[in-house]
Every structure is written in structure tokens, then in C-alpha cells.
Design a protein around this motif. Structure first.
Motif, mmCIF file in Angstrom:
data_model
loop_
_atom_site.group_PDB
_atom_site.id
_atom_site.type_symbol
_atom_site.label_atom_id
_atom_site.label_comp_id
_atom_site.label_asym_id
_atom_site.label_seq_id
_atom_site.Cartn_x
_atom_site.Cartn_y
_atom_site.Cartn_z
ATOM 1 N N LEU A 85 29.870 38.340 43.782
ATOM 2 C CA LEU A 85 28.832 37.708 44.599
ATOM 3 C C LEU A 85 29.480 37.206 45.879
ATOM 4 O O LEU A 85 30.356 36.340 45.850
ATOM 5 N N ILE A 86 29.048 37.766 47.009
ATOM 6 C CA ILE A 86 29.641 37.430 48.305
ATOM 7 C C ILE A 86 28.583 36.760 49.173
ATOM 8 O O ILE A 86 27.440 37.213 49.249
ATOM 9 N N LEU A 162 37.347 34.159 44.715
ATOM 10 C CA LEU A 162 38.328 35.213 44.491
ATOM 11 C C LEU A 162 39.219 35.447 45.709
ATOM 12 O O LEU A 162 40.428 35.652 45.583
ATOM 13 N N THR A 163 38.643 35.410 46.907
ATOM 14 C CA THR A 163 39.413 35.750 48.109
ATOM 15 C C THR A 163 40.390 34.656 48.515
ATOM 16 O O THR A 163 41.233 34.883 49.392
ATOM 17 N N PHE A 197 32.240 41.623 26.961
ATOM 18 C CA PHE A 197 33.085 40.982 27.979
ATOM 19 C C PHE A 197 32.755 41.519 29.358
ATOM 20 O O PHE A 197 32.518 42.706 29.551
ATOM 21 N N ASN A 198 32.772 40.604 30.333
ATOM 22 C CA ASN A 198 32.643 41.008 31.727
ATOM 23 C C ASN A 198 33.099 39.855 32.601
ATOM 24 O O ASN A 198 33.374 38.759 32.117
ATOM 25 N N LEU A 199 33.153 40.114 33.882
ATOM 26 C CA LEU A 199 33.646 39.125 34.842
ATOM 27 C C LEU A 199 32.668 39.000 36.004
ATOM 28 O O LEU A 199 32.201 40.005 36.538
ATOM 29 N N ILE A 200 32.376 37.750 36.382
ATOM 30 C CA ILE A 200 31.610 37.469 37.584
ATOM 31 C C ILE A 200 32.519 36.702 38.527
ATOM 32 O O ILE A 200 33.045 35.651 38.180
ATOM 33 N N ALA A 201 32.734 37.247 39.726
ATOM 34 C CA ALA A 201 33.566 36.575 40.733
ATOM 35 C C ALA A 201 32.698 36.230 41.936
ATOM 36 O O ALA A 201 31.703 36.892 42.230
ATOM 37 N N THR A 202 33.085 35.154 42.622
ATOM 38 C CA THR A 202 32.405 34.780 43.854
ATOM 39 C C THR A 202 33.404 34.776 45.005
ATOM 40 O O THR A 202 34.599 34.597 44.795
#
Length: 203
Positions: A85-86, A162-163, A197-202
Motif C-alpha cells: 500500500l503506497i 517498508l521504504t 500466510f501473506n504480507l501487507i507492507a506500507t
């Protein structure tokens, strides 16, 4: 605790606690197929995010915006792809990731807060150094990261900002997301992700 004492009210409950009645109502009335280890079907997750009804229970909107964005987000996770999510600050990225994890896994607490100082241990695993020195490398001395825990339990892990994490630390995620496995060379073993399982990154 004495009868006159009460449990202190926390400042902010996790999404799965604050909206437990809505999640329970959606689960009760959910008749659609669910991906492995999802608490709700993708359609019910969308209703939870965008608002609607589940029987006699009104589901309050958690996200006010373009429904297509939430449809893509849910479809991405339902097809075993990680979600990024950006957006600029204040666009509800963390809020959406928390509610997605709450609706899908019933647990939004498997969180890594990304900063410039976040190291590989925060994403992979660490060690209880007292046990490590006393006993050597062992499962008992291993300290699971939220990502490793999510892999074992088949849940959603969250990675904020994340960045902000250094690129070599970000590379730790390559094997996790592409091979769905996390090697533990010190123990000559690996942790393979359980379905769900999964990953959510912002960012």
C-alpha cells in the motif's frame, strides 16, 4: 484483583477487538467460499472494509474512498500475492492494513515497524542470547519475528514503512515471498509458510 478494582480501559484497541461484534456477525452470515485459513470470504472482507449489513448488524465503513482499490487489495491477498500500500502520509495505509489483517486472520498484531535502524532480525528471527551462550543454537533459543510467526500460523504479517528499511534488509523478504520459506542455517532447517500466510507492507 479485588471486586472493587476494574480493568483499565486501553487507549486504543486492536481492530479485531474494537470491531469484534461486526466480525462475528459477518462470519455468522458468510456463505461464500473462503481461502485457506481466512476467517471471512473475500466478499465479506470487502463488506467489513466498505460497510454494509450482516443480518441485523450494521457494518460501519472502515475505508471511505474508491471501492475498486479495496477490491484489488483483497483480490491480491486472496491469490497469495503480497500487498504493498503506497500513499502520502495520512491516506489510511496503516489503518487499512490493520483492518485487512483483522478481517482475514483475526489478528492484526503481527507487526514490524520499519525504520532506518530495522535489521534483519526484526524480519527473520533473533536469539535469546542467554540461552544461546548456555546451550548453543536451538529451537528454544530462537526468538521468532512477527513474520516467522505468521508463516508458522498461516496468518497475515504487517510491515510498516517498508521504504524506510535499508535495501539489504528489504532483500530478506525475497526468499520469504518468492519461495514461501525462511531458512534457519544455524539449525540446518527452515520454516515453510503455512497456507494463509501473506504480507501487507506500507510505504
Amino acid at each position: 484483583m479485588t471486586p472493587t478494582q476494574t480493568t483499565p480501559e486501553v487507549l486504543r484497541q486492536h481492530a479485531e477487538q474494537a470491531y469484534a461484534h461486526e466480525l462475528a456477525a459477518l462470519a455468522q452470515h458468510d456463505r461464500h467460499p473462503k481461502p485457506p485459513r481466512w476467517n471471512l470470504s473475500p466478499r465479506a472482507v470487502l463488506t467489513y472494509l466498505m460497510g454494509g449489513r450482516a443480518g441485523d448488524t450494521e457494518i460501519t465503513p472502515k475505508y471511505v474512498g474508491e471501492p475498486r482499490l479495496m477490491e484489488i487489495a483483497v483480490a491480491t491477498l486472496a491469490t497469495d500475492r503480497a500487498l504493498l500500500l503506497i500513499g502520502v502520509p495520512g491516506t489510511a495505509k496503516s489503518w487499512v492494513s490493520e483492518h485487512l489483517a483483522a478481517a482475514i486472520s483475526g489478528d492484526s498484531t503481527l507487526l514490524v515497524q520499519g525504520t532506518a535502524g530495522t535489521d534483519e532480525n526484526a524480519i527473520r528471527y533473533g536469539w535469546n542470547y542467554a540461552r544461546l551462550l548456555a546451550e548453543g543454537p536451538s529451537e528454544a533459543a530462537l526468538v521468532e519475528s512477527p513474520v516467522m510467526h505468521a508463516m508458522r500460523e498461516g496468518k497475515i504479517a504487517r510491515l510498516e514503512e517498508l521504504t524506510r528499511v535499508q535495501s539489504d534488509v528489504q532483500d530478506t523478504l525475497i526468499t520469504v515471498l518468492s519461495e514461501k520459506t525462511l531458512p534457519v542455517p544455524e539449525l540446518n532447517t527452515e520454516v515453510q509458510a503455512v497456507r494463509g500466510f501473506n504480507l501487507i507492507a506500507t510505504a
